[in-house]
Design a protein around this motif. Structure first.
Motif, PDB file in Angstrom:
ATOM      1  N   SER A  51      54.694  19.031  41.789  1.00 50.60           N
ATOM      2  CA  SER A  51      55.166  19.128  43.151  1.00 50.60           C
ATOM      3  C   SER A  51      55.048  17.640  43.768  1.00 50.60           C
ATOM      4  O   SER A  51      53.753  17.188  43.808  1.00 50.60           O
ATOM      5  N   ALA A  52      56.023  17.216  44.458  1.00 48.42           N
ATOM      6  CA  ALA A  52      55.736  16.019  45.259  1.00 48.42           C
ATOM      7  C   ALA A  52      55.070  16.506  46.842  1.00 48.42           C
ATOM      8  O   ALA A  52      54.542  15.665  47.488  1.00 48.42           O
ATOM      9  N   SER A  53      55.200  17.655  47.199  1.00 50.66           N
ATOM     10  CA  SER A  53      54.372  18.133  48.082  1.00 50.66           C
ATOM     11  C   SER A  53      53.228  18.934  48.087  1.00 50.66           C
ATOM     12  O   SER A  53      52.806  19.455  49.037  1.00 50.66           O
ATOM     13  N   MET A  54      52.541  18.913  47.024  1.00 55.52           N
ATOM     14  CA  MET A  54      51.338  19.230  46.604  1.00 55.52           C
ATOM     15  C   MET A  54      50.520  18.514  45.832  1.00 55.52           C
ATOM     16  O   MET A  54      51.068  17.343  45.214  1.00 55.52           O
ATOM     17  N   THR A  55      49.119  18.495  45.973  1.00 55.81           N
ATOM     18  CA  THR A  55      48.327  17.654  44.983  1.00 55.81           C
ATOM     19  C   THR A  55      47.458  18.692  44.488  1.00 55.81           C
ATOM     20  O   THR A  55      46.723  19.658  45.170  1.00 55.81           O
ATOM     21  N   LEU A  56      47.196  18.531  43.112  1.00 54.83           N
ATOM     22  CA  LEU A  56      46.278  19.386  42.354  1.00 54.83           C
ATOM     23  C   LEU A  56      45.052  18.454  41.928  1.00 54.83           C
ATOM     24  O   LEU A  56      45.577  17.590  41.058  1.00 54.83           O
ATOM     25  N   LEU A  57      44.000  18.414  42.443  1.00 50.09           N
ATOM     26  CA  LEU A  57      43.053  17.461  42.089  1.00 50.09           C
ATOM     27  C   LEU A  57      42.044  18.443  41.052  1.00 50.09           C
ATOM     28  O   LEU A  57      41.828  19.484  41.257  1.00 50.09           O
TER      29      LEU A  57
END
Length: 170
Positions: A51-57
């Motif tokens: 997703s471009a609207s989420m970040t999963l680190l």
């Protein structure tokens, strides 16, 4: 956290980076190890990675193994953003149960805040289970202020504490 534990955490060689699809199996395993209920499903984790609207680190450590070194995924943090908002939401922060107490939660939280700032967000919001004392301590020590509660928020009926932090440059 004791000074001794704090020093050990500072020395722990951890890489925090955006998740990739190759991390999917390890992320699903982390969800099952870290959470008894309200687990993200495989397809939701895959969506967060893409997703471009989420970040999963992800937090990765390297350990000696047969034939060399192995990368082990020991934590993850998921943030959600809206194009029209300056507020990000930390929707999940998980540390492998065998790795708690090493400062990984704090490091993931700091990385999540940096990511939110990099995306133009001025505040970070989150919900935490009312019975999650270590999570509440992490957020309060990190400068998060309690803004309210959400009754019956989790699958098992547990309420959530709502927290928010204003992000400053840094």
């Amino acid at each position: 956290m004791s000074t001794r534990t704090g020093r050990a955490a500072a020395r722990l060689p951890v890489e925090i980076r955006p998740a990739c699809l190759a991390d999917l199996d390890a992320l699903v395993a982390l969800e099952h190890a870290a959470f008894a209920t309200d687990r993200a499903e495989r397809r939701a984790i895959r969506h967060a990675i893409r997703s471009a609207s989420m970040t999963l680190l992800v937090a990765i450590i390297r350990e000696r193994a047969e034939g060399g070194e192995a990368e082990i995924l020991v934590g993850a943090a998921t943030m959600e953003r809206r194009r029209t908002s300056r507020v990000a939401r930390l929707s999940s922060l998980a540390v492998a149960p065998a790795r708690t107490g090493l400062g990984l939660g704090r490091r993931l939280l700091e990385a999540a805040e940096a990511d939110a700032r990099a995306h133009g967000c001025e505040r970070l919001r989150l919900e935490v289970r009312a019975d999650n004392g270590s999570g509440i301590r992490l957020y309060e020590r990190g400068g998060y202020a309690r803004t309210g509660t959400k009754p019956d928020y989790y699958e098992d009926g547990m309420e959530a504490g709502c927290y928010e932090k204003t992000l400053t440059g840094g």
